[in-house]
Write a protein that holds these residues in place. Sequence first.
Motif, PDB file in Angstrom:
ATOM      1  N   MET A  99     -15.845 -52.182 -17.137  1.00 26.39           N
ATOM      2  CA  MET A  99     -15.917 -52.445 -15.709  1.00 26.39           C
ATOM      3  C   MET A  99     -14.528 -52.508 -15.082  1.00 26.39           C
ATOM      4  O   MET A  99     -14.339 -52.098 -13.930  1.00 26.39           O
ATOM      5  CB  MET A  99     -16.689 -53.734 -15.461  1.00 26.39           C
ATOM      6  N   GLU A 100     -13.566 -53.005 -15.826  1.00 25.84           N
ATOM      7  CA  GLU A 100     -12.198 -53.036 -15.309  1.00 25.84           C
ATOM      8  C   GLU A 100     -11.666 -51.622 -15.111  1.00 25.84           C
ATOM      9  O   GLU A 100     -11.017 -51.321 -14.102  1.00 25.84           O
ATOM     10  CB  GLU A 100     -11.302 -53.840 -16.253  1.00 25.84           C
ATOM     11  N   ARG A 101     -11.978 -50.734 -16.071  1.00 22.17           N
ATOM     12  CA  ARG A 101     -11.566 -49.331 -15.916  1.00 22.17           C
ATOM     13  C   ARG A 101     -12.322 -48.666 -14.770  1.00 22.17           C
ATOM     14  O   ARG A 101     -11.764 -47.841 -14.035  1.00 22.17           O
ATOM     15  CB  ARG A 101     -11.793 -48.571 -17.222  1.00 22.17           C
ATOM     16  N   LEU A 102     -13.598 -49.025 -14.615  1.00 23.59           N
ATOM     17  CA  LEU A 102     -14.411 -48.463 -13.546  1.00 23.59           C
ATOM     18  C   LEU A 102     -13.847 -48.853 -12.178  1.00 23.59           C
ATOM     19  O   LEU A 102     -13.702 -48.007 -11.286  1.00 23.59           O
ATOM     20  CB  LEU A 102     -15.855 -48.964 -13.679  1.00 23.59           C
ATOM     21  N   ALA A 103     -13.527 -50.117 -12.011  1.00 20.66           N
ATOM     22  CA  ALA A 103     -12.973 -50.581 -10.732  1.00 20.66           C
ATOM     23  C   ALA A 103     -11.613 -49.959 -10.466  1.00 20.66           C
ATOM     24  O   ALA A 103     -11.294 -49.591  -9.324  1.00 20.66           O
ATOM     25  CB  ALA A 103     -12.878 -52.104 -10.738  1.00 20.66           C
ATOM     26  N   LEU A 104     -10.817 -49.815 -11.506  1.00 20.04           N
ATOM     27  CA  LEU A 104      -9.497 -49.212 -11.348  1.00 20.04           C
ATOM     28  C   LEU A 104      -9.609 -47.734 -10.985  1.00 20.04           C
ATOM     29  O   LEU A 104      -8.881 -47.229 -10.113  1.00 20.04           O
ATOM     30  CB  LEU A 104      -8.692 -49.380 -12.642  1.00 20.04           C
ATOM     31  N   GLY A 105     -10.547 -47.035 -11.645  1.00 17.00           N
ATOM     32  CA  GLY A 105     -10.682 -45.599 -11.423  1.00 17.00           C
ATOM     33  C   GLY A 105     -11.284 -45.243 -10.075  1.00 17.00           C
ATOM     34  O   GLY A 105     -10.951 -44.203  -9.494  1.00 17.00           O
ATOM     35  N   THR A 127     -13.552 -57.299  -9.225  1.00 17.48           N
ATOM     36  CA  THR A 127     -13.170 -56.908  -7.875  1.00 17.48           C
ATOM     37  C   THR A 127     -11.989 -55.952  -7.917  1.00 17.48           C
ATOM     38  O   THR A 127     -10.977 -56.226  -8.570  1.00 17.48           O
ATOM     39  CB  THR A 127     -12.816 -58.154  -7.038  1.00 17.48           C
ATOM     40  N   ALA A 128     -12.136 -54.833  -7.224  1.00 10.73           N
ATOM     41  CA  ALA A 128     -11.049 -53.866  -7.143  1.00 10.73           C
ATOM     42  C   ALA A 128      -9.980 -54.384  -6.188  1.00 10.73           C
ATOM     43  O   ALA A 128     -10.071 -55.500  -5.663  1.00 10.73           O
ATOM     44  CB  ALA A 128     -11.589 -52.523  -6.671  1.00 10.73           C
ATOM     45  N   ASP A 129      -8.949 -53.582  -5.956  1.00  8.65           N
ATOM     46  CA  ASP A 129      -7.890 -54.026  -5.053  1.00  8.65           C
ATOM     47  C   ASP A 129      -8.436 -54.167  -3.635  1.00  8.65           C
ATOM     48  O   ASP A 129      -9.575 -53.812  -3.340  1.00  8.65           O
ATOM     49  CB  ASP A 129      -6.693 -53.069  -5.088  1.00  8.65           C
ATOM     50  N   GLU A 130      -7.598 -54.701  -2.756  1.00  9.38           N
ATOM     51  CA  GLU A 130      -8.062 -55.046  -1.421  1.00  9.38           C
ATOM     52  C   GLU A 130      -8.527 -53.836  -0.618  1.00  9.38           C
ATOM     53  O   GLU A 130      -9.236 -53.988   0.374  1.00  9.38           O
ATOM     54  CB  GLU A 130      -6.960 -55.785  -0.674  1.00  9.38           C
ATOM     55  N   ASP A 240     -20.588 -38.285  -5.509  1.00  4.51           N
ATOM     56  CA  ASP A 240     -20.536 -37.603  -6.805  1.00  4.51           C
ATOM     57  C   ASP A 240     -19.520 -38.257  -7.735  1.00  4.51           C
ATOM     58  O   ASP A 240     -19.797 -38.458  -8.933  1.00  4.51           O
ATOM     59  CB  ASP A 240     -20.193 -36.127  -6.612  1.00  4.51           C
ATOM     60  N   THR A 241     -18.355 -38.585  -7.206  1.00  2.49           N
ATOM     61  CA  THR A 241     -17.322 -39.243  -8.017  1.00  2.49           C
ATOM     62  C   THR A 241     -17.785 -40.618  -8.474  1.00  2.49           C
ATOM     63  O   THR A 241     -17.608 -41.001  -9.641  1.00  2.49           O
ATOM     64  CB  THR A 241     -16.024 -39.384  -7.208  1.00  2.49           C
ATOM     65  N   VAL A 242     -18.399 -41.359  -7.558  1.00  2.00           N
ATOM     66  CA  VAL A 242     -18.894 -42.699  -7.878  1.00  2.00           C
ATOM     67  C   VAL A 242     -19.910 -42.636  -9.013  1.00  2.00           C
ATOM     68  O   VAL A 242     -19.837 -43.399  -9.989  1.00  2.00           O
ATOM     69  CB  VAL A 242     -19.519 -43.351  -6.623  1.00  2.00           C
ATOM     70  N   LEU A 243     -20.877 -41.724  -8.917  1.00  2.00           N
ATOM     71  CA  LEU A 243     -21.927 -41.645  -9.931  1.00  2.00           C
ATOM     72  C   LEU A 243     -21.376 -41.192 -11.282  1.00  2.00           C
ATOM     73  O   LEU A 243     -21.822 -41.673 -12.335  1.00  2.00           O
ATOM     74  CB  LEU A 243     -23.034 -40.706  -9.471  1.00  2.00           C
ATOM     75  N   THR A 244     -20.407 -40.297 -11.273  1.00  2.00           N
ATOM     76  CA  THR A 244     -19.798 -39.850 -12.529  1.00  2.00           C
ATOM     77  C   THR A 244     -19.126 -41.018 -13.241  1.00  2.00           C
ATOM     78  O   THR A 244     -19.345 -41.246 -14.445  1.00  2.00           O
ATOM     79  CB  THR A 244     -18.770 -38.733 -12.262  1.00  2.00           C
ATOM     80  N   HIS A 245     -18.311 -41.778 -12.523  1.00  2.00           N
ATOM     81  CA  HIS A 245     -17.630 -42.928 -13.118  1.00  2.00           C
ATOM     82  C   HIS A 245     -18.624 -44.011 -13.531  1.00  2.00           C
ATOM     83  O   HIS A 245     -18.482 -44.639 -14.595  1.00  2.00           O
ATOM     84  CB  HIS A 245     -16.620 -43.509 -12.122  1.00  2.00           C
ATOM     85  N   LEU A 246     -19.610 -44.222 -12.703  1.00  2.00           N
ATOM     86  CA  LEU A 246     -20.586 -45.283 -12.958  1.00  2.00           C
ATOM     87  C   LEU A 246     -21.396 -44.989 -14.218  1.00  2.00           C
ATOM     88  O   LEU A 246     -21.578 -45.863 -15.083  1.00  2.00           O
ATOM     89  CB  LEU A 246     -21.506 -45.402 -11.746  1.00  2.00           C
TER      90      LEU A 246
END
Length: 264
Positions: A99-105, A127-130, A240-246
């Motif tokens: 999840m940390e990699r997911l939020a970062l990516g 939580t990702a960055d602001e 598309d990017t969101v679903l790929t990472h997710l």
Amino acid sequence: MSRHSTNSPPGNGVKSAQRTLDVLEILAHSERALSHAELASRAAVPKSSLTQLLRTLQARDYVESMGPNGPYRLGASAVNLIRHGQDIQRLVASARPHMERLALGTRYSAGLNILRGDIVERILGVTADEASGYAMHEGVRAPLYASSSGKLFLAHMKSEDMTSYLDRVQLRPITSRSLKSASELRRQIRLAREEGVAYSRDEFTRGIVGASVPVVSAHGRMIASLGLAVPSAEFDAQKDTVLTHLRKAAHGISTQLSAARTAP
């Protein structure tokens, strides 16, 4: 005989609750079943009160009597509760790095949710960055009909369980976009089952689209949902990017859990 080392601070809390927890902790720390007299002594509970307490705990299977009047040990419900807590701890530990990699990516906040009756509960939030504009707090609960993770759990339920839920649920609005129609909820559940992803578009949090995919056990059963919170204005362009990472993160968590279960 002195009380156990985990006795409650005097004067705090509800006495009956303290006594219940004391008895369970004593049995959990004991290497053998304990007699009624031993329990009464260690917990400093009058024998008559202990009898009533044990009857209640036995009725819920949190305590088991080895004979007509003891000795007593933890019952199946207590053991299952402990195992469930350990399962949650393993799930969180496995999910956190993914999840940390997911939020970062993605630069969007991620949440891990489990099913609790007619609601979902977030057991881990990253939580990702602001720039993402949305924080994921642990402990947040949401109705199944209003959240992407809830709709996903409905899609993975047995048909009779889903139908029972839809028959009893009241679609109370949380935002102006919350679902008002059971037929629309059914349609979204069907799509979630077909596509393997569920959405909540401003239905639980205004200005946020939630997208969730399943985390599965070694046997292919959905045990949690992994979701991202995406600002509504950005979602269509980033879908598309969101679903790929997710999906990649959820697959990583599921694979790690399966490997841990089969490890010697």
